[in-house]
Design a protein around this motif. Structure first.
Motif, PDB file in Angstrom:
ATOM      1  N   ASP A 131       1.180  -5.061  -8.212  1.00  0.00           N
ATOM      2  CA  ASP A 131       1.590  -5.284  -6.829  1.00  0.00           C
ATOM      3  C   ASP A 131       1.085  -6.629  -6.322  1.00  0.00           C
ATOM      4  O   ASP A 131       1.769  -7.304  -5.537  1.00  0.00           O
ATOM      5  N   LYS A 132      -0.103  -7.020  -6.758  1.00  0.00           N
ATOM      6  CA  LYS A 132      -0.632  -8.329  -6.374  1.00  0.00           C
ATOM      7  C   LYS A 132       0.294  -9.441  -6.882  1.00  0.00           C
ATOM      8  O   LYS A 132       0.584 -10.408  -6.166  1.00  0.00           O
ATOM      9  N   PRO A 151      -2.880  -2.970  -3.712  1.00  0.00           N
ATOM     10  CA  PRO A 151      -4.024  -2.422  -4.455  1.00  0.00           C
ATOM     11  C   PRO A 151      -3.962  -2.579  -5.970  1.00  0.00           C
ATOM     12  O   PRO A 151      -4.996  -2.746  -6.606  1.00  0.00           O
ATOM     13  N   ARG A 152      -2.787  -2.564  -6.569  1.00  0.00           N
ATOM     14  CA  ARG A 152      -2.680  -2.615  -8.025  1.00  0.00           C
ATOM     15  C   ARG A 152      -2.413  -4.044  -8.507  1.00  0.00           C
ATOM     16  O   ARG A 152      -1.778  -4.844  -7.791  1.00  0.00           O
ATOM     17  N   LEU A 170       0.710  -3.870 -15.119  1.00  0.00           N
ATOM     18  CA  LEU A 170       0.537  -2.478 -14.686  1.00  0.00           C
ATOM     19  C   LEU A 170      -0.868  -1.970 -14.976  1.00  0.00           C
ATOM     20  O   LEU A 170      -1.473  -1.274 -14.153  1.00  0.00           O
ATOM     21  N   ASP A 171      -1.377  -2.283 -16.148  1.00  0.00           N
ATOM     22  CA  ASP A 171      -2.692  -1.795 -16.565  1.00  0.00           C
ATOM     23  C   ASP A 171      -3.665  -2.945 -16.824  1.00  0.00           C
ATOM     24  O   ASP A 171      -4.574  -2.825 -17.643  1.00  0.00           O
ATOM     25  N   THR A 175       0.834  -1.197   0.000  1.00  0.00           N
ATOM     26  CA  THR A 175       0.000   0.000   0.000  1.00  0.00           C
ATOM     27  C   THR A 175       0.871   1.251   0.000  1.00  0.00           C
ATOM     28  O   THR A 175       1.773   1.380   0.838  1.00  0.00           O
TER      29      THR A 175
END
Length: 590
Positions: free
Chosen positions: A440-441, A436-437, A387-388, A228
């Motif tokens: 990152d997961k 959150p992203r 990323l997206d 986070t």
């Protein structure tokens, strides 16, 4: 660094000395320098010792502190033990040895099970309390050191490897369908607590298990990594992050020099191990021994990266050893390599680490290694698309999984097929708070799960097969926590590990930093031909394999007919994957 084992019963039956001795004997290669047993009624503990810190007999294990009423068997290294020892002495504790094992005992007495939060290192231990009869099992934050256990009708056994528990007998060796799915789908990553057998489990990383005399137990997860974003980090520039990465890594590398024997480095020629060498040289290390391994090329696929490791060795004046392995040496070593695996593992570089460790162990007993940097700093190709990502689970599975559910159904006997366990596991993990992203997961999953049960386990198994201790500074928990705070774009950019590459420019040659990403290539196990294909066919044609019935025979025959046409998303051989599981089972269930 050692091997540990034990049995505790929850009845009036005395613990089995024979079972613990058998487990201890099977762990001899993890600890060739000494052995010991402690038996007291319903508890028995065994230990094999590799002497690294405090070479005296005062540090022998099992270690018992009669004054405190505590005993321990311990595998690993606590790098900050001198600081903890001084703190404990200031609290009035007296020491009879000079190593880290006794520090764990005193720390547990002083701070209880939360003592693990104070440890910087890699560890698995079993600690017993004389007066209460309570036993505590614990494992380090990143799962660098293994700890397995098996349920008994009236007790529990535990050991540093699955084969040790199998040797003691009495284990349910029914194939666990969840573990099998992970093995075949999640690139042989079988997350804790599962193993390939229903009757054997592994303690998760960053976990303490407290076991009462009546068998009741409690598990506590004492650490997690949080991705986070922090408001105070928003003001940090890229240069600030570079400086923090370099200073934290320097501290991690320096910590892992704590030993009463020389420490070398496994130098692949890549960014990560080269940076370790450079930082050690900057810190004034001279006469540093470094080691590289290479294999024969197959077609256009190179089998070594000696040009880069040579460059680093020359730059820093290391005592460098190159080990070249021709294909005729790989095949005879496979039996011993598979025997050294605590769980079946499919990556081709298992044999590389096994043969490299055999050579290195003739020169040093401790090495630092670069494992973990790709997961911690975003070095893999599947991170940028995350990323997206609009569908994080699907995008991750498409990039990492070895097969989809339809292919799994074709491969495995119908009575072992159920849910898509691996995709469900990823979805559940991705759904947890603290990342959150999508990218990152993925980074969190790879750092805390994939890394533990693939690269780290691989290195532990094959170094310890030769009584060699491997230390991994990129898995220093403070460095991992720092990396989680860094914006993902600064990690996955520039072909991966951008922030680490930029931080490294002040330390190592740019040729190493700006080179194409390399791996630990063993082409002969990717492109199965000749004697290698014959060996695989022999394994899969054994009566044990046919009678076990894990795999559909039509699927096996299709792979044997076209071994080079069945390559996974990560570049592995599906045929080798199937063969390794059966190879491992034949090795350890006979």
């Amino acid at each position: 660094m050692c091997g540990l084992s034990g049995e505790i019963t929850f009845s009036n039956r005395p613990a089995s000395t024979d079972a613990v001795q058998t487990m201890c004997d099977s762990l001899a290669r993890r600890g060739p320098d000494g052995s010991g047993l402690f038996i007291q009624g319903r508890m028995a503990f065994g230990h094999r010792r590799l002497k690294i810190i405090d070479l005296s007999e005062q540090a022998q294990q099992p270690m018992v502190d009669n004054e405190l009423g505590l005993g321990i068997v311990f595998n690993g290294a606590i790098y900050n033990y001198p600081e903890l020892r001084a703190e404990l002495q200031a609290k009035g504790y007296h020491f009879f040895s000079h190593g880290d094992t006794e520090v764990i005992l005193k720390a547990f007495h002083a701070w209880g099970e939360r003592c693990v939060e104070r440890f910087s290192g890699m560890f698995a231990f079993a600690l017993w309390e004389r007066d209460s009869g309570r036993v505590t099992l614990a494992r380090d934050r990143l799962g660098i050191k293994p700890l397995y256990y098996a349920e008994l009708a009236d007790g529990l056994r535990f050991a540093s490897s699955v084969p040790a528990l199998l040797r003691a007998g009495g284990v349910d060796t029914t194939i666990d369908p969840i573990a099998l799915h992970h093995y075949m789908t999640f690139h042989a990553v079988v997350p804790a607590p599962h193993t390939i057998f229903k009757g054997i489990r592994k303690l998760p990383p960053a976990t303490v298990m407290t076991i009462e005399p009546d068998g009741k137990r409690r598990l506590n997860t004492y650490w997690s990594v949080d991705f986070t974003p922090r408001s105070e980090d928003a003001k940090l520039s890229e240069r600030d992050w570079q400086d923090q990465v370099l200073s934290t890594l320097k501290r991690a590398v320096d910590r892992r020099l704590v030993a009463d024997v020389p420490v070398g480095v496994l130098l692949s020629g890549g960014l990560d191990s080269s940076l370790i060498v450079g930082l050690l040289a900057e810190a004034g290390q001279t006469g540093l021994m470094t080691f590289s391994i290479g294999f024969e090329a197959v077609d256009d696929e190179a089998g070594d990266e000696f040009s880069y490791s040579d460059l680093v060795a020359r730059r820093f004046g290391t005592d460098h050893r190159k080990i070249f392995v021709d294909r005729d040496r790989v095949l005879p070593a496979l039996d011993a390599c598979v025997a050294a695996m605590s769980e079946p593992m499919v990556s081709h570089d298992n044999i590389g680490f096994f043969l490299l460790s055999q050579e290195v162990a003739q020169h040093v007993r401790v090495v630092q290694s670069g494992q973990g940097a790709d997961e911690v700093f975003g070095g893999y190709h599947w991170y940028p698309p995350m990323l997206d990502s609009d569908d994080a689970v699907a995008d991750y599975a498409n990039a990492f999984f070895d097969r989809d559910q339809a292919d799994y159904r074709r491969a495995v006997n119908a009575n072992l097929v159920s849910e898509d366990y691996s995709r469900a596991f990823v979805a559940e993990h991705f759904g947890r708070s603290g990342a959150p992203r999508p990218v990152d997961k993925a980074l969190r999953l790879d750092t805390t799960v994939m890394l533990v049960d693939d690269p780290v386990k691989r290195v532990d198994n094959h170094t310890m097969a030769w009584g060699l201790e491997a230390r991994v500074p990129f898995l220093d928990h403070e460095l991992v926590e720092l990396a989680a705070r860094i914006p993902a774009e600064l990690k996955v950019g520039n072909g991966g590990k951008h922030i680490l590459k930029e931080a490294a420019r002040s330390v190592i040659p740019h040729e190493v930093i700006d080179r194409p990403k390399g791996y630990f290539p063993v082409p002969a196990l990717k492109y199965l031909r000749g004697a290698y294909l014959d060996r695989v066919r022999d394994i899969l044609d054994q009566p044990a394999a046919r009678n076990r019935g894990i795999f559909n025979r039509d699927y096996v025959e299709a792979l044997l007919q076209n071994p080079e046409g069945n390559i996974t998303a990560l570049g592995g051989s599906k045929l080798w994957q199937v063969a390794v599981l059966e190879y491992w089972l034949q090795t350890h269930l006979q």
